[in-house]
Design a protein around this motif. Sequence first.
Motif, PDB file in Angstrom:
ATOM      1  N   LEU A  21      11.726 -14.476   2.652  1.00 13.08           N
ATOM      2  CA  LEU A  21      11.397 -14.554   4.075  1.00 13.08           C
ATOM      3  C   LEU A  21      10.025 -13.965   4.348  1.00 13.08           C
ATOM      4  CD1 LEU A  21      12.196 -15.064   7.056  1.00 13.08           C
ATOM      5  CD2 LEU A  21      13.170 -12.775   7.046  1.00 13.08           C
ATOM      6  N   TRP A  22       9.653 -12.897   3.649  1.00 15.44           N
ATOM      7  CA  TRP A  22       8.366 -12.224   3.860  1.00 15.44           C
ATOM      8  C   TRP A  22       7.268 -12.819   2.997  1.00 15.44           C
ATOM      9  CZ3 TRP A  22       8.766  -9.394   7.980  1.00 15.44           C
ATOM     10  CH2 TRP A  22       9.991  -8.828   8.302  1.00 15.44           C
ATOM     11  N   SER A  23       7.544 -13.862   2.246  1.00 14.85           N
ATOM     12  CA  SER A  23       6.575 -14.480   1.326  1.00 14.85           C
ATOM     13  C   SER A  23       6.141 -13.494   0.254  1.00 14.85           C
ATOM     14  CB  SER A  23       5.341 -14.996   2.063  1.00 14.85           C
ATOM     15  OG  SER A  23       5.702 -15.908   3.047  1.00 14.85           O
ATOM     16  N   ALA A  24       7.029 -12.595  -0.134  1.00  9.70           N
ATOM     17  CA  ALA A  24       6.697 -11.569  -1.122  1.00  9.70           C
ATOM     18  C   ALA A  24       7.310 -11.871  -2.484  1.00  9.70           C
ATOM     19  CB  ALA A  24       7.190 -10.208  -0.640  1.00  9.70           C
ATOM     20  N   ARG A  25       8.120 -12.907  -2.577  1.00  7.88           N
ATOM     21  CA  ARG A  25       8.761 -13.246  -3.838  1.00  7.88           C
ATOM     22  C   ARG A  25       7.872 -14.206  -4.620  1.00  7.88           C
ATOM     23  NH1 ARG A  25      14.394 -16.324  -3.801  1.00  7.88           N
ATOM     24  NH2 ARG A  25      13.331 -18.044  -4.772  1.00  7.88           N
ATOM     25  N   PRO A  26       7.449 -13.829  -5.835  1.00  6.04           N
ATOM     26  CA  PRO A  26       6.593 -14.723  -6.618  1.00  6.04           C
ATOM     27  C   PRO A  26       7.359 -15.944  -7.118  1.00  6.04           C
ATOM     28  CG  PRO A  26       7.130 -12.778  -7.884  1.00  6.04           C
ATOM     29  CD  PRO A  26       7.711 -12.578  -6.517  1.00  6.04           C
ATOM     30  N   ILE A  27       6.632 -17.011  -7.333  1.00  9.73           N
ATOM     31  CA  ILE A  27       7.197 -18.252  -7.843  1.00  9.73           C
ATOM     32  C   ILE A  27       6.805 -18.373  -9.314  1.00  9.73           C
ATOM     33  CG2 ILE A  27       7.149 -20.773  -7.638  1.00  9.73           C
ATOM     34  CD1 ILE A  27       6.375 -20.361  -4.707  1.00  9.73           C
ATOM     35  N   PRO A  28       7.762 -18.636 -10.205  1.00  9.35           N
ATOM     36  CA  PRO A  28       7.399 -18.794 -11.619  1.00  9.35           C
ATOM     37  C   PRO A  28       6.455 -19.983 -11.810  1.00  9.35           C
ATOM     38  CG  PRO A  28       9.793 -18.771 -11.334  1.00  9.35           C
ATOM     39  CD  PRO A  28       9.182 -18.773  -9.980  1.00  9.35           C
ATOM     40  N   ALA A  29       5.394 -19.768 -12.588  1.00  5.43           N
ATOM     41  CA  ALA A  29       4.428 -20.829 -12.877  1.00  5.43           C
ATOM     42  C   ALA A  29       4.070 -20.754 -14.359  1.00  5.43           C
ATOM     43  CB  ALA A  29       3.200 -20.673 -11.997  1.00  5.43           C
ATOM     44  N   SER A  30       5.080 -20.760 -15.198  1.00  4.50           N
ATOM     45  CA  SER A  30       4.883 -20.606 -16.633  1.00  4.50           C
ATOM     46  C   SER A  30       4.697 -21.951 -17.306  1.00  4.50           C
ATOM     47  CB  SER A  30       6.095 -19.908 -17.251  1.00  4.50           C
ATOM     48  OG  SER A  30       6.326 -18.683 -16.613  1.00  4.50           O
ATOM     49  N   ARG A  38       2.999 -17.158  -9.444  1.00  2.49           N
ATOM     50  CA  ARG A  38       1.984 -17.358  -8.414  1.00  2.49           C
ATOM     51  C   ARG A  38       2.564 -16.931  -7.080  1.00  2.49           C
ATOM     52  NH1 ARG A  38       2.794 -22.088  -5.523  1.00  2.49           N
ATOM     53  NH2 ARG A  38       4.274 -23.523  -6.447  1.00  2.49           N
ATOM     54  N   LEU A  39       1.680 -16.762  -6.104  1.00  3.82           N
ATOM     55  CA  LEU A  39       2.115 -16.317  -4.795  1.00  3.82           C
ATOM     56  C   LEU A  39       2.906 -17.407  -4.084  1.00  3.82           C
ATOM     57  CD1 LEU A  39      -1.114 -14.571  -3.522  1.00  3.82           C
ATOM     58  CD2 LEU A  39       0.969 -13.496  -4.327  1.00  3.82           C
ATOM     59  N   ARG A  82      -4.225  -9.336 -11.258  1.00  7.94           N
ATOM     60  CA  ARG A  82      -4.358  -8.008 -10.659  1.00  7.94           C
ATOM     61  C   ARG A  82      -4.401  -8.102  -9.137  1.00  7.94           C
ATOM     62  NH1 ARG A  82      -9.206  -6.541 -13.716  1.00  7.94           N
ATOM     63  NH2 ARG A  82      -8.433  -7.075 -15.735  1.00  7.94           N
ATOM     64  N   SER A  83      -5.025  -9.131  -8.603  1.00  6.81           N
ATOM     65  CA  SER A  83      -5.143  -9.244  -7.151  1.00  6.81           C
ATOM     66  C   SER A  83      -3.800  -9.517  -6.491  1.00  6.81           C
ATOM     67  CB  SER A  83      -6.142 -10.329  -6.771  1.00  6.81           C
ATOM     68  OG  SER A  83      -5.647 -11.593  -7.147  1.00  6.81           O
ATOM     69  N   SER A  84      -2.838 -10.071  -7.201  1.00  7.31           N
ATOM     70  CA  SER A  84      -1.520 -10.350  -6.614  1.00  7.31           C
ATOM     71  C   SER A  84      -0.473  -9.342  -7.032  1.00  7.31           C
ATOM     72  CB  SER A  84      -1.070 -11.750  -7.006  1.00  7.31           C
ATOM     73  OG  SER A  84      -0.863 -11.825  -8.399  1.00  7.31           O
ATOM     74  N   ALA A  85      -0.874  -8.228  -7.645  1.00  8.02           N
ATOM     75  CA  ALA A  85       0.085  -7.244  -8.154  1.00  8.02           C
ATOM     76  C   ALA A  85       0.634  -6.326  -7.071  1.00  8.02           C
ATOM     77  CB  ALA A  85      -0.566  -6.405  -9.261  1.00  8.02           C
ATOM     78  N   VAL A  86       0.013  -6.291  -5.924  1.00  7.27           N
ATOM     79  CA  VAL A  86       0.447  -5.338  -4.896  1.00  7.27           C
ATOM     80  C   VAL A  86       1.696  -5.776  -4.239  1.00  7.27           C
ATOM     81  CG1 VAL A  86      -0.172  -4.228  -2.734  1.00  7.27           C
ATOM     82  CG2 VAL A  86      -1.866  -4.557  -4.504  1.00  7.27           C
TER      83      VAL A  86
END
Length: 86
Positions: A21-30, A38-39, A82-86
């Motif tokens: 809901l908060w768009s905080a769950r990453p999507i697998p892009a393997s 990915r975001l 690193r930019s999406s690690a937060v």
Amino acid sequence: MLIIVGDDPERIRSEAAFAKLWSARPIPASSGTTTRHRLNRGGNRQANAGLHRVVIVRLPCHPPTLAYMQRRLAESRTKRERSSAV
């Protein structure tokens, strides 16, 4: 943030649903042997912006948040990750 959850509380069934809901769950892009995420561009963008503000404010003064960020930065492999690690 509570207003957004209060709009439809039935769809929040787990921590994963809350993160989505908060768009905080990453999507697998393997692909192949590379494991990446990915975001998530879906979800409520206003809620995501509010969550981002909370993290930015907590970072300098909340030791657990700082420790989490340092650990995630140490795990990252590329500058983009690193930019999406937060």
